[in-house]
Design a protein around this motif. Structure first.
Motif, PDB file in Angstrom:
ATOM      1  N   SER A   1       0.699  -1.200   0.006  1.00 44.36           N
ATOM      2  CA  SER A   1      -0.044  -0.166   0.086  1.00 44.36           C
ATOM      3  C   SER A   1       0.731   1.213   0.033  1.00 44.36           C
ATOM      4  O   SER A   1       0.415   2.252   0.402  1.00 44.36           O
ATOM      5  CB  SER A   1      -0.837  -0.076   1.200  1.00 44.36           C
ATOM      6  OG  SER A   1      -1.985  -1.121   1.439  1.00 44.36           O
ATOM      7  N   TYR A   2       2.147   1.137  -0.575  1.00 44.98           N
ATOM      8  CA  TYR A   2       2.975   2.401  -0.655  1.00 44.98           C
ATOM      9  C   TYR A   2       2.567   3.052  -2.288  1.00 44.98           C
ATOM     10  O   TYR A   2       2.750   2.060  -3.090  1.00 44.98           O
ATOM     11  CB  TYR A   2       4.556   2.200  -0.580  1.00 44.98           C
ATOM     12  CG  TYR A   2       4.687   2.078   1.048  1.00 44.98           C
ATOM     13  CD1 TYR A   2       5.290   2.929   1.645  1.00 44.98           C
ATOM     14  CD2 TYR A   2       4.409   0.644   1.429  1.00 44.98           C
ATOM     15  CE1 TYR A   2       5.544   2.830   3.018  1.00 44.98           C
ATOM     16  CE2 TYR A   2       5.029   0.640   2.772  1.00 44.98           C
ATOM     17  CZ  TYR A   2       5.483   1.439   3.504  1.00 44.98           C
ATOM     18  OH  TYR A   2       5.866   1.385   4.836  1.00 44.98           O
ATOM     19  N   LYS A   3       2.462   4.132  -2.542  1.00 49.54           N
ATOM     20  CA  LYS A   3       2.550   4.762  -3.756  1.00 49.54           C
ATOM     21  C   LYS A   3       2.951   6.098  -4.043  1.00 49.54           C
ATOM     22  O   LYS A   3       2.588   7.030  -2.704  1.00 49.54           O
ATOM     23  CB  LYS A   3       0.996   4.574  -4.407  1.00 49.54           C
ATOM     24  CG  LYS A   3      -0.111   5.155  -3.531  1.00 49.54           C
ATOM     25  CD  LYS A   3      -1.222   4.685  -4.259  1.00 49.54           C
ATOM     26  CE  LYS A   3      -2.846   5.436  -3.465  1.00 49.54           C
ATOM     27  NZ  LYS A   3      -3.745   4.912  -4.181  1.00 49.54           N
ATOM     28  N   VAL A   4       3.253   6.514  -4.946  1.00 52.13           N
ATOM     29  CA  VAL A   4       3.771   7.965  -5.194  1.00 52.13           C
ATOM     30  C   VAL A   4       2.542   8.379  -6.227  1.00 52.13           C
ATOM     31  O   VAL A   4       2.420   7.977  -7.064  1.00 52.13           O
ATOM     32  CB  VAL A   4       5.361   7.969  -5.749  1.00 52.13           C
ATOM     33  CG1 VAL A   4       5.378   7.359  -6.958  1.00 52.13           C
ATOM     34  CG2 VAL A   4       5.527   9.555  -5.891  1.00 52.13           C
ATOM     35  N   LEU A   5       2.241  10.085  -6.047  1.00 48.88           N
ATOM     36  CA  LEU A   5       1.326  10.697  -6.662  1.00 48.88           C
ATOM     37  C   LEU A   5       2.113  11.937  -7.212  1.00 48.88           C
ATOM     38  O   LEU A   5       2.833  12.571  -6.220  1.00 48.88           O
ATOM     39  CB  LEU A   5       0.144  10.892  -5.950  1.00 48.88           C
ATOM     40  CG  LEU A   5      -0.597   9.703  -5.350  1.00 48.88           C
ATOM     41  CD1 LEU A   5      -1.906  10.304  -4.455  1.00 48.88           C
ATOM     42  CD2 LEU A   5      -1.362   8.648  -6.469  1.00 48.88           C
ATOM     43  N   GLU A   6       1.862  12.395  -8.387  1.00 50.68           N
ATOM     44  CA  GLU A   6       2.172  13.475  -8.807  1.00 50.68           C
ATOM     45  C   GLU A   6       1.044  14.717  -8.518  1.00 50.68           C
ATOM     46  O   GLU A   6       0.147  14.631  -8.256  1.00 50.68           O
ATOM     47  CB  GLU A   6       2.274  13.605 -10.411  1.00 50.68           C
ATOM     48  CG  GLU A   6       2.593  15.054 -10.889  1.00 50.68           C
ATOM     49  CD  GLU A   6       2.693  15.058 -12.566  1.00 50.68           C
ATOM     50  OE1 GLU A   6       2.525  16.102 -12.976  1.00 50.68           O
ATOM     51  OE2 GLU A   6       2.820  13.830 -13.011  1.00 50.68           O
ATOM     52  N   GLY A   7       1.942  15.702  -7.702  1.00 48.99           N
ATOM     53  CA  GLY A   7       1.035  16.800  -7.143  1.00 48.99           C
ATOM     54  C   GLY A   7       0.587  16.640  -5.694  1.00 48.99           C
ATOM     55  O   GLY A   7       1.163  15.764  -5.186  1.00 48.99           O
ATOM     56  N   LEU A   8      -0.002  17.798  -5.136  1.00 50.51           N
ATOM     57  CA  LEU A   8      -0.194  17.772  -3.700  1.00 50.51           C
ATOM     58  C   LEU A   8      -1.861  17.857  -3.651  1.00 50.51           C
ATOM     59  O   LEU A   8      -2.528  18.260  -4.466  1.00 50.51           O
ATOM     60  CB  LEU A   8       0.373  18.976  -3.272  1.00 50.51           C
ATOM     61  CG  LEU A   8       1.802  19.218  -3.448  1.00 50.51           C
ATOM     62  CD1 LEU A   8       2.173  20.635  -2.865  1.00 50.51           C
ATOM     63  CD2 LEU A   8       2.275  18.293  -2.389  1.00 50.51           C
ATOM     64  N   PRO A   9      -2.629  17.337  -2.439  1.00 50.06           N
ATOM     65  CA  PRO A   9      -3.839  17.486  -2.369  1.00 50.06           C
ATOM     66  C   PRO A   9      -4.365  19.219  -2.402  1.00 50.06           C
ATOM     67  O   PRO A   9      -3.629  20.196  -2.247  1.00 50.06           O
ATOM     68  CB  PRO A   9      -4.080  17.091  -0.711  1.00 50.06           C
ATOM     69  CG  PRO A   9      -2.863  16.371  -0.491  1.00 50.06           C
ATOM     70  CD  PRO A   9      -1.822  16.840  -1.215  1.00 50.06           C
ATOM     71  N   PRO A  10      -5.651  19.498  -2.984  1.00 51.56           N
ATOM     72  CA  PRO A  10      -6.027  20.573  -3.328  1.00 51.56           C
ATOM     73  C   PRO A  10      -5.940  21.860  -2.229  1.00 51.56           C
ATOM     74  O   PRO A  10      -5.722  23.012  -2.450  1.00 51.56           O
ATOM     75  CB  PRO A  10      -7.441  20.516  -3.785  1.00 51.56           C
ATOM     76  CG  PRO A  10      -7.603  19.150  -3.953  1.00 51.56           C
ATOM     77  CD  PRO A  10      -6.494  18.342  -3.432  1.00 51.56           C
TER      78      PRO A  10
ATOM     79  N   TRP B   1       7.663  26.184  -3.584  1.00 53.44           N
ATOM     80  CA  TRP B   1       7.698  25.497  -5.066  1.00 53.44           C
ATOM     81  C   TRP B   1       6.597  24.772  -5.461  1.00 53.44           C
ATOM     82  O   TRP B   1       5.916  24.318  -4.518  1.00 53.44           O
ATOM     83  CB  TRP B   1       9.069  24.533  -4.859  1.00 53.44           C
ATOM     84  CG  TRP B   1      10.445  25.224  -4.647  1.00 53.44           C
ATOM     85  CD1 TRP B   1      10.607  26.511  -4.836  1.00 53.44           C
ATOM     86  CD2 TRP B   1      11.458  24.475  -4.249  1.00 53.44           C
ATOM     87  NE1 TRP B   1      12.062  26.712  -4.624  1.00 53.44           N
ATOM     88  CE2 TRP B   1      12.591  25.546  -4.132  1.00 53.44           C
ATOM     89  CE3 TRP B   1      11.904  23.312  -3.910  1.00 53.44           C
ATOM     90  CZ2 TRP B   1      13.796  25.506  -3.947  1.00 53.44           C
ATOM     91  CZ3 TRP B   1      13.133  22.966  -3.524  1.00 53.44           C
ATOM     92  CH2 TRP B   1      14.167  24.204  -3.501  1.00 53.44           C
ATOM     93  N   GLN B   2       6.226  24.800  -6.909  1.00 49.00           N
ATOM     94  CA  GLN B   2       5.003  24.302  -7.188  1.00 49.00           C
ATOM     95  C   GLN B   2       4.956  22.909  -7.726  1.00 49.00           C
ATOM     96  O   GLN B   2       3.726  22.412  -8.076  1.00 49.00           O
ATOM     97  CB  GLN B   2       4.622  25.596  -8.498  1.00 49.00           C
ATOM     98  CG  GLN B   2       4.394  26.866  -8.093  1.00 49.00           C
ATOM     99  CD  GLN B   2       3.582  27.158  -6.871  1.00 49.00           C
ATOM    100  OE1 GLN B   2       2.585  26.821  -6.770  1.00 49.00           O
ATOM    101  NE2 GLN B   2       4.177  27.789  -5.799  1.00 49.00           N
ATOM    102  N   HIS B   3       6.002  22.039  -7.985  1.00 48.61           N
ATOM    103  CA  HIS B   3       5.667  20.885  -8.573  1.00 48.61           C
ATOM    104  C   HIS B   3       5.934  19.889  -7.352  1.00 48.61           C
ATOM    105  O   HIS B   3       7.024  19.287  -6.612  1.00 48.61           O
ATOM    106  CB  HIS B   3       7.166  20.650  -9.360  1.00 48.61           C
ATOM    107  CG  HIS B   3       7.112  21.734 -10.366  1.00 48.61           C
ATOM    108  ND1 HIS B   3       6.717  21.856 -11.566  1.00 48.61           N
ATOM    109  CD2 HIS B   3       7.874  22.763 -10.579  1.00 48.61           C
ATOM    110  CE1 HIS B   3       6.764  22.974 -12.299  1.00 48.61           C
ATOM    111  NE2 HIS B   3       7.581  23.638 -11.536  1.00 48.61           N
ATOM    112  N   GLY B   4       4.518  19.590  -7.041  1.00 41.27           N
ATOM    113  CA  GLY B   4       4.500  18.608  -5.645  1.00 41.27           C
ATOM    114  C   GLY B   4       4.379  17.335  -6.036  1.00 41.27           C
ATOM    115  O   GLY B   4       4.308  16.620  -7.064  1.00 41.27           O
ATOM    116  N   ILE B   5       4.820  16.480  -4.931  1.00 40.01           N
ATOM    117  CA  ILE B   5       4.868  14.912  -4.814  1.00 40.01           C
ATOM    118  C   ILE B   5       4.159  14.618  -3.577  1.00 40.01           C
ATOM    119  O   ILE B   5       4.318  15.055  -2.497  1.00 40.01           O
ATOM    120  CB  ILE B   5       6.397  14.435  -5.171  1.00 40.01           C
ATOM    121  CG1 ILE B   5       6.909  14.823  -6.240  1.00 40.01           C
ATOM    122  CG2 ILE B   5       6.250  12.910  -4.817  1.00 40.01           C
ATOM    123  CD1 ILE B   5       8.468  14.488  -6.236  1.00 40.01           C
ATOM    124  N   THR B   6       3.226  13.405  -3.559  1.00 39.98           N
ATOM    125  CA  THR B   6       2.719  13.125  -2.499  1.00 39.98           C
ATOM    126  C   THR B   6       3.142  11.320  -2.546  1.00 39.98           C
ATOM    127  O   THR B   6       2.901  10.573  -3.346  1.00 39.98           O
ATOM    128  CB  THR B   6       1.126  12.923  -2.640  1.00 39.98           C
ATOM    129  OG1 THR B   6       0.661  14.550  -2.669  1.00 39.98           O
ATOM    130  CG2 THR B   6       0.545  12.340  -1.270  1.00 39.98           C
TER     131      THR B   6
END
Length: 348
Positions: A279-288, A295-300
């Motif tokens: 259940s590990y995963k990486v997502l592009e962007g940040l929660p709204p 810095w604008q280029h988010g990682i979750t």
């Protein structure tokens, strides 16, 4: 890639970078361009009757499995010392020349960066396979070492740019299951590379005992590791309400560590990155709803317990970090990694 150069005295083809190193040992290696220089018949015949595979069979005939063989991606120091060891000193033809890193014991002085003041001071280091440890002493006549680093948890990686010295070596070990960094160098390139290979030799012999059925091919990748990626990102805390702070991040196997300064002795924090099956995963962007990032280029990063939010300065940085995280997450976890994960979950 692109071996457009050759040593016509050794009968081997080499790349542009290595050709510069070979030129520095003219008594051993005489270099020509494959395309731009004139070649006489005798030189062409010598190349044809030798070649890289013949040279490898001769000059690497007694190369120990633990010795680090650099690639074109490695630092200049490792490349140069490999070429000198192989062709100039002939260390892999004559086993007795391998004593400095294969004897199982080594002591000497290295310049070590102070944990608090950042000054480099001469310190005595002792590596003992029998004791299973690398130790260093704050005073030459000190009875007790300042630190004992178990070979079991030792890693070494060359970091010339980060340390600001072409011979800079970063040594890490676990202290109370947290990573501790020390930064060292030696003026003599051969000396520091011998230390590096002595650490790899000690790790190799430790792992041979720990995993008696394992082949050399299984053990060699575990002797030392370069970091998967390093660089600056911004991060916020667990409640995700405080502002984002700029930190230096190091991805070391499954440990994502962050530091206030790249040369800090201890990480401010560590994040365990498991596998997608867990259940590990990486997502592009940040929660709204996210606020406070410059810095604008988010990682979750999503873990079983919480989400970690990071921000990168550029889109390229973001893409590189995401690619690195995805590689780690797509790799199934090993049995011993579950114990590490459990420790992270129970950290205070």
């Amino acid at each position: 890639p692109d071996p457009d150069w050759a040593s016509h005295s050794l009968g081997i083809f080499i790349c542009l970078n290595c050709s510069g190193i070979h030129r520095n040992i003219p008594q051993v290696s005489k270099v020509k361009s494959v395309r731009l220089d004139d070649w006489d018949d005798a030189q062409v015949e010598f190349m044809a009757s030798n070649g890289n595979n013949v040279a490898k069979a001769k000059y690497e005939s007694k190369m120990p499995p633990f010795y680090y063989k650099p690639t074109y991606l490695d630092c200049q120091l490792l490349q140069e010392q490999w070429i000198r060891a192989k062709y100039e000193r002939k260390e892999f033809i004559h086993s007795e020349k391998q004593e400095p890193y294969s004897a199982g014991y080594r002591e000497g002085f290295l310049w070590k960066r102070g944990r608090d003041n950042g000054q480099f001071l001469s310190r005595k280091f002792v590596l003992s396979e029998r004791e299973g440890a690398l130790k260093y002493f704050n005073k030459n006549d000190a009875k007790e070492p300042k630190a004992i680093m178990k070979i079991e948890h030792l890693n070494a990686t060359f970091q010339p740019a980060k340390i600001g010295n072409p011979h800079g070596l970063q040594i890490t070990y676990l202290k109370d299951n947290s990573t501790r960094n020390i930064f060292v160098y030696h003026e003599d390139g051969k000396e520091i590379v011998d230390w590096f290979n002595a650490i790899r030799a000690a790790r190799f012999h430790y792992l041979q005992v720990a995993f008696p059925g394992a082949s050399d091919a299984d053990l060699v990748p575990k002797l030392s590791r370069n970091y998967l990626k390093e660089g600056y990102m911004e991060k916020t805390g667990p409640k995700q309400t405080e502002g984002f702070k700029k930190r230096w991040f190091t991805m070391d196997d499954r440990r994502l560590m962050y530091f206030k300064d790249p040369l800090d002795a201890f990480a401010r924090g560590e994040v365990f990155i498991g596998s997608k099956e867990n259940s590990y995963k990486v997502l592009e962007g940040l929660p709204p709803s996210t606020q406070g990032n410059h810095w604008q280029h988010g990682i979750t990063i999503v873990t079983p317990d919480r989400k970690f939010l990071f921000a990168c300065e550029t889109e390229d940085d973001q893409l590189e970090w995401i690619t690195t995280f995805q590689k780690v997450i797509s790799r199934p976890m090993l049995p011993q990694e579950y114990a590490v994960e459990a420790h992270f979950k129970h950290k205070p």
